[in-house]
Design a protein around this motif. Structure first.
Motif, PDB file in Angstrom:
ATOM      1  N   ASP A 252       0.827  -1.213   0.000  1.00  0.00           N
ATOM      2  CA  ASP A 252       0.000   0.000   0.000  1.00  0.00           C
ATOM      3  C   ASP A 252       0.859   1.260   0.000  1.00  0.00           C
ATOM      4  OD1 ASP A 252      -2.167  -1.610   0.016  1.00  0.00           O
ATOM      5  OD2 ASP A 252      -2.781  -1.212   2.079  1.00  0.00           O
ATOM      6  N   VAL A 253       1.931   1.242   0.791  1.00  0.00           N
ATOM      7  CA  VAL A 253       2.808   2.411   0.883  1.00  0.00           C
ATOM      8  C   VAL A 253       3.551   2.619  -0.437  1.00  0.00           C
ATOM      9  CG1 VAL A 253       4.794   3.413   2.063  1.00  0.00           C
ATOM     10  CG2 VAL A 253       3.061   2.183   3.377  1.00  0.00           C
ATOM     11  N   VAL A 254       4.025   1.527  -1.018  1.00  0.00           N
ATOM     12  CA  VAL A 254       4.748   1.637  -2.298  1.00  0.00           C
ATOM     13  C   VAL A 254       3.845   2.234  -3.367  1.00  0.00           C
ATOM     14  CG1 VAL A 254       5.817   0.337  -4.179  1.00  0.00           C
ATOM     15  CG2 VAL A 254       6.384  -0.209  -1.802  1.00  0.00           C
ATOM     16  N   ARG A 255       2.575   1.815  -3.387  1.00  0.00           N
ATOM     17  CA  ARG A 255       1.649   2.363  -4.390  1.00  0.00           C
ATOM     18  C   ARG A 255       1.421   3.858  -4.167  1.00  0.00           C
ATOM     19  NH1 ARG A 255      -1.094  -2.862  -3.848  1.00  0.00           N
ATOM     20  NH2 ARG A 255      -0.739  -4.015  -5.794  1.00  0.00           N
ATOM     21  N   LYS A 256       1.333   4.270  -2.926  1.00  0.00           N
ATOM     22  CA  LYS A 256       1.139   5.693  -2.632  1.00  0.00           C
ATOM     23  C   LYS A 256       2.387   6.497  -3.007  1.00  0.00           C
ATOM     24  CE  LYS A 256      -2.279   5.157   1.082  1.00  0.00           C
ATOM     25  NZ  LYS A 256      -2.541   5.311   2.524  1.00  0.00           N
ATOM     26  N   ARG A 257       3.546   5.940  -2.709  1.00  0.00           N
ATOM     27  CA  ARG A 257       4.790   6.614  -3.080  1.00  0.00           C
ATOM     28  C   ARG A 257       4.913   6.704  -4.600  1.00  0.00           C
ATOM     29  NH1 ARG A 257       9.006   6.883   0.655  1.00  0.00           N
ATOM     30  NH2 ARG A 257      10.542   6.219  -0.873  1.00  0.00           N
TER      31      ARG A 257
ATOM     32  N   ALA B  30      -4.236   2.977  -3.501  1.00  0.00           N
ATOM     33  CA  ALA B  30      -3.743   1.766  -2.853  1.00  0.00           C
ATOM     34  C   ALA B  30      -4.381   0.501  -3.413  1.00  0.00           C
ATOM     35  CB  ALA B  30      -3.973   1.847  -1.345  1.00  0.00           C
ATOM     36  N   LEU B  31      -5.218   0.639  -4.439  1.00  0.00           N
ATOM     37  CA  LEU B  31      -5.910  -0.503  -5.003  1.00  0.00           C
ATOM     38  C   LEU B  31      -4.962  -1.338  -5.847  1.00  0.00           C
ATOM     39  CD1 LEU B  31      -8.590  -2.012  -5.472  1.00  0.00           C
ATOM     40  CD2 LEU B  31      -8.989  -0.514  -7.447  1.00  0.00           C
ATOM     41  N   GLY B  32      -4.879  -2.633  -5.533  1.00  0.00           N
ATOM     42  CA  GLY B  32      -4.060  -3.548  -6.305  1.00  0.00           C
ATOM     43  C   GLY B  32      -4.920  -4.330  -7.272  1.00  0.00           C
ATOM     44  N   THR B  33      -5.172  -5.597  -6.935  1.00  0.00           N
ATOM     45  CA  THR B  33      -6.020  -6.452  -7.765  1.00  0.00           C
ATOM     46  C   THR B  33      -7.445  -5.909  -7.785  1.00  0.00           C
ATOM     47  OG1 THR B  33      -4.679  -8.382  -7.218  1.00  0.00           O
ATOM     48  CG2 THR B  33      -6.889  -8.798  -8.064  1.00  0.00           C
ATOM     49  N   GLN B  34      -7.998  -5.803  -8.982  1.00  0.00           N
ATOM     50  CA  GLN B  34      -9.374  -5.319  -9.123  1.00  0.00           C
ATOM     51  C   GLN B  34     -10.402  -6.446  -9.089  1.00  0.00           C
ATOM     52  OE1 GLN B  34      -7.829  -3.177 -12.786  1.00  0.00           O
ATOM     53  NE2 GLN B  34      -9.603  -1.916 -12.327  1.00  0.00           N
ATOM     54  N   VAL B  35     -10.012  -7.614  -9.617  1.00  0.00           N
ATOM     55  CA  VAL B  35     -10.956  -8.720  -9.759  1.00  0.00           C
ATOM     56  C   VAL B  35     -10.310 -10.017  -9.292  1.00  0.00           C
ATOM     57  CG1 VAL B  35     -12.374 -10.072 -11.361  1.00  0.00           C
ATOM     58  CG2 VAL B  35     -12.056  -7.609 -11.742  1.00  0.00           C
ATOM     59  N   LEU B  36     -11.042 -10.770  -8.462  1.00  0.00           N
ATOM     60  CA  LEU B  36     -10.603 -12.098  -8.047  1.00  0.00           C
ATOM     61  C   LEU B  36     -11.559 -13.136  -8.611  1.00  0.00           C
ATOM     62  CD1 LEU B  36      -8.808 -13.987  -6.301  1.00  0.00           C
ATOM     63  CD2 LEU B  36     -10.501 -13.680  -4.465  1.00  0.00           C
TER      64      LEU B  36
ATOM     65  N   LYS C 138     -13.325 -18.807   2.691  1.00  0.00           N
ATOM     66  CA  LYS C 138     -11.894 -18.512   2.731  1.00  0.00           C
ATOM     67  C   LYS C 138     -11.488 -17.611   1.575  1.00  0.00           C
ATOM     68  CE  LYS C 138      -7.392 -20.751   3.235  1.00  0.00           C
ATOM     69  NZ  LYS C 138      -6.662 -22.042   3.375  1.00  0.00           N
ATOM     70  N   GLN C 139     -12.073 -17.815   0.414  1.00  0.00           N
ATOM     71  CA  GLN C 139     -11.750 -16.991  -0.743  1.00  0.00           C
ATOM     72  C   GLN C 139     -12.299 -15.570  -0.580  1.00  0.00           C
ATOM     73  OE1 GLN C 139     -11.778 -18.977  -4.642  1.00  0.00           O
ATOM     74  NE2 GLN C 139     -12.524 -20.853  -3.629  1.00  0.00           N
ATOM     75  N   PHE C 140     -13.486 -15.448   0.038  1.00  0.00           N
ATOM     76  CA  PHE C 140     -14.039 -14.120   0.321  1.00  0.00           C
ATOM     77  C   PHE C 140     -13.133 -13.358   1.295  1.00  0.00           C
ATOM     78  CE2 PHE C 140     -18.429 -15.395  -1.119  1.00  0.00           C
ATOM     79  CZ  PHE C 140     -18.584 -14.350  -2.008  1.00  0.00           C
ATOM     80  N   LYS C 141     -12.643 -14.046   2.316  1.00  0.00           N
ATOM     81  CA  LYS C 141     -11.782 -13.390   3.304  1.00  0.00           C
ATOM     82  C   LYS C 141     -10.491 -12.903   2.643  1.00  0.00           C
ATOM     83  CE  LYS C 141     -13.449 -15.692   7.479  1.00  0.00           C
ATOM     84  NZ  LYS C 141     -13.142 -16.648   8.575  1.00  0.00           N
ATOM     85  N   TYR C 142      -9.981 -13.692   1.703  1.00  0.00           N
ATOM     86  CA  TYR C 142      -8.775 -13.291   0.963  1.00  0.00           C
ATOM     87  C   TYR C 142      -9.044 -11.997   0.200  1.00  0.00           C
ATOM     88  CZ  TYR C 142      -5.033 -13.593  -2.574  1.00  0.00           C
ATOM     89  OH  TYR C 142      -3.962 -13.329  -3.407  1.00  0.00           O
ATOM     90  N   ALA C 143     -10.193 -11.929  -0.489  1.00  0.00           N
ATOM     91  CA  ALA C 143     -10.548 -10.725  -1.251  1.00  0.00           C
ATOM     92  C   ALA C 143     -10.702  -9.516  -0.336  1.00  0.00           C
ATOM     93  CB  ALA C 143     -11.834 -10.966  -2.035  1.00  0.00           C
ATOM     94  N   GLU C 144     -11.335  -9.721   0.821  1.00  0.00           N
ATOM     95  CA  GLU C 144     -11.550  -8.608   1.750  1.00  0.00           C
ATOM     96  C   GLU C 144     -10.241  -8.087   2.321  1.00  0.00           C
ATOM     97  OE1 GLU C 144     -14.264 -10.251   4.540  1.00  0.00           O
ATOM     98  OE2 GLU C 144     -15.983 -10.198   3.166  1.00  0.00           O
TER      99      GLU C 144
ATOM    100  N   LYS D 155      -7.339  -8.173   0.978  1.00  0.00           N
ATOM    101  CA  LYS D 155      -6.563  -7.497  -0.059  1.00  0.00           C
ATOM    102  C   LYS D 155      -7.318  -6.328  -0.686  1.00  0.00           C
ATOM    103  CE  LYS D 155      -3.762  -9.396  -2.845  1.00  0.00           C
ATOM    104  NZ  LYS D 155      -3.164 -10.144  -3.968  1.00  0.00           N
ATOM    105  N   ASN D 156      -8.493  -6.021  -0.137  1.00  0.00           N
ATOM    106  CA  ASN D 156      -9.324  -4.921  -0.650  1.00  0.00           C
ATOM    107  C   ASN D 156      -9.620  -5.070  -2.142  1.00  0.00           C
ATOM    108  OD1 ASN D 156      -9.534  -3.430   1.829  1.00  0.00           O
ATOM    109  ND2 ASN D 156      -7.416  -2.796   1.539  1.00  0.00           N
ATOM    110  N   ILE D 157      -9.868  -6.304  -2.570  1.00  0.00           N
ATOM    111  CA  ILE D 157     -10.249  -6.560  -3.960  1.00  0.00           C
ATOM    112  C   ILE D 157     -11.736  -6.268  -4.105  1.00  0.00           C
ATOM    113  CG2 ILE D 157     -10.386  -8.290  -5.801  1.00  0.00           C
ATOM    114  CD1 ILE D 157      -8.056  -9.746  -4.402  1.00  0.00           C
ATOM    115  N   PRO D 158     -12.112  -5.311  -4.955  1.00  0.00           N
ATOM    116  CA  PRO D 158     -13.508  -4.867  -4.979  1.00  0.00           C
ATOM    117  C   PRO D 158     -14.487  -5.817  -5.687  1.00  0.00           C
ATOM    118  CG  PRO D 158     -12.216  -3.603  -6.545  1.00  0.00           C
ATOM    119  CD  PRO D 158     -11.251  -4.462  -5.807  1.00  0.00           C
ATOM    120  N   PHE D 159     -13.998  -6.626  -6.634  1.00  0.00           N
ATOM    121  CA  PHE D 159     -14.916  -7.481  -7.403  1.00  0.00           C
ATOM    122  C   PHE D 159     -14.488  -8.943  -7.346  1.00  0.00           C
ATOM    123  CE2 PHE D 159     -15.484  -3.320  -9.363  1.00  0.00           C
ATOM    124  CZ  PHE D 159     -16.865  -3.247  -9.507  1.00  0.00           C
ATOM    125  N   VAL D 160     -15.504  -9.819  -7.310  1.00  0.00           N
ATOM    126  CA  VAL D 160     -15.291 -11.259  -7.341  1.00  0.00           C
ATOM    127  C   VAL D 160     -16.092 -11.827  -8.505  1.00  0.00           C
ATOM    128  CG1 VAL D 160     -15.999 -13.405  -6.193  1.00  0.00           C
ATOM    129  CG2 VAL D 160     -14.705 -11.677  -4.936  1.00  0.00           C
TER     130      VAL D 160
END
Length: 459
Positions: free
Chosen positions: A18-23, A366-372, A409-415, A417-422
């Motif tokens: 998250d910090v690297v993306r902001k930098r 700070a958004l990384g992966t958009q879709v899981l 477990k897969q939902f928790k992974y998405a949450e 990592k702040n992944i907005p779409f599944v």
């Protein structure tokens, strides 16, 4: 086995995703503006020859240079030599048998060294920008680190004040794009400081005066006066400096007061004319906040003309977030004369702290992966992977969960990592040629055909 204590060297930091993306957001914003103004990228080595750096930053700066011990001093065969070497380090001696290299203190001197080495091949004016880490053996505190990044832009081969105008506007453009309000771009001239030294008895007072004034914000006026006294200035000279430091008002008032105080000095006249030229040149820019600040000294010895400093918004307890100035004979330090220059630097780490404290980073930074894609087993793996690659081909950041496990477990992974779409393609969806798209932020879901998925907007 003994417990290992894991730690970082003082004054350094790790940066998570998250910090690297902001930098990167800050760096990319700065680079975009640099490129818009015609600057070209450059990189130089992390270490320089010690003689390249020493004597360029003033007595205080030289003390903060990280020196690198020569190889072999820790060899068991050279234990006595190593012991002597260590004692010399403690004494601050620069024996070439002990140390010949050092980590770069800033990006300006390495750039001057580069120009001196390559001036015959360069097209002047040469405009370069550089974004790299530097190191200083400073005392770590808020906004001050031993390893930090600088983002520099310099122009060499031109004496035109158009460069100072453009550098002022670069500061304005960058901070405006970053959404920062209330910052101040402060200007002064080393010519005016030289005139002050001349009025106080001669140029030999230039260094002690500028070094003392540069500490004004940290130690206050009375301590500055004490330091000037210890440097050999008398009461009348210190009074003139005090009058100089107490100049206030708007820019016009300050310029008039300085003219009244030092107007008989030729260097003061030249410095005032340059400041007025820059102010007039950028004066029509909307939202630009430039302040003449005669207390600005910038203790680096190589500055010769206009100097810059950017102050963070008042609500943030932070020092300068940028600075620079003109150095009309910096390459002369390396035997190549007649190449004037001027440059500015952005303090990336401090800018990050300001944006973080003022909550100015966009939510998407700070958004990384958009879709899981959920892993629903071998039967649908080919379909999942095919759709995954199609989204990636559109520039959408997507990933497939690495194993077929319970959805929880897969939902928790998405949450986490702040992944907005599944996207779910199970056996039922596979037969129907559809998929389920879940918007985790808005807690909604929709079934779409695999053909429609190619055009679906994940915003």
């Amino acid at each position: 086995m003994a417990k290992v204590t894991v730690s970082l060297p003082q004054g350094t930091r790790d940066f998570g995703p998250d910090v690297v993306r902001k930098r990167s957001y800050i760096i990319n914003t700065i680079k975009e503006v640099f490129e818009k103004y015609g600057f070209q990228p450059l990189e130089t080595p992390a270490m320089e020859n010690l003689e390249t750096l020493m004597g360029k930053y003033g007595e205080e700066g030289d003390k903060l240079i990280f020196k690198i011990l020569n190889n072999g001093l820790n060899d068991p065969k050279n234990q006595e030599k190593g012991k002597v070497a260590f004692e010399k380090v403690l004494q601050g001696k620069n024996d070439p048998n002990l140390t010949e290299r050092a980590l770069r203190y800033d990006l300006t001197i390495p750039f001057a060294r580069y120009v001196a080495m390559n001036h015959a091949q360069l097209t002047f004016p040469f405009k370069r920008y550089q974004v790299q880490p530097v190191w200083r053996a400073d005392r770590p505190q808020k906004g001050r680190y031993r390893e930090f990044y600088q983002c520099d832009a310099d122009v060499v081969g031109s004496k035109s004040l158009l460069n100072e105008m453009e550098l002022t506007l670069i500061y304005h453009d960058v901070f405006t794009k970053l959404g920062m309000k209330g910052y101040e771009i402060r200007l002064n001239s080393r010519k005016i400081l030289a005139a002050l030294a001349a009025a106080c008895g001669g140029e030999n007072f230039m260094v002690p005066i500028t070094v003392a004034i540069d500490k004004l914000d940290k130690i206050g006026l009375e301590k500055v006066k004490e330091e000037l006294t210890s440097s050999g200035l008398n009461a009348d000279q210190i009074l003139k400096i005090e009058q100089y430091l107490q100049i206030e008002g708007d820019n016009a008032t300050r310029l008039a007061a300085l003219e009244s105080l030092l107007g008989n000095e030729a260097l003061a006249k030249a410095g005032l004319e340059e400041l007025r030229t820059v102010l007039n040149g950028v004066g029509s820019t909307s939202g630009l906040n430039v302040l003449i600040d005669f207390t600005l000294a910038r203790g680096l010895n190589y500055y010769t003309g206009i100097i810059f400093e950017v102050k963070a918004p008042a609500e943030v307890k932070m020092g300068s977030i940028g600075g620079g100035g003109r150095y009309d004979d910096l390459t002369g330090l390396f035997g190549v004369t007649g190449i004037p220059g001027v440059g500015i630097s952005f303090g990336l780490d401090r800018i990050y702290d300001v944006l973080e404290e003022l909550n100015l980073f966009p939510n998407t930074v700070a958004l990384g992966t958009q879709v899981l894609f959920f892993n629903t087993g071998e039967a649908s793996q080919t379909a999942n992977f095919t759709q995954l690659q199609q989204l990636r081909s559109r520039g959408i950041r997507a990933e497939l969960y690495h194993e077929s496990v319970k959805f929880d477990k897969q939902f928790k992974y998405a949450e986490k990592k702040n992944i907005p779409f599944v996207i779910i393609i199970g056996e039922t969806e596979l037969i129907a040629g559809t998929c389920v798209v879940k918007d985790l932020k808005n807690r909604t879901q929709i079934t779409v055909s695999l053909a429609e998925l190619e055009k679906y907007s994940f915003i």
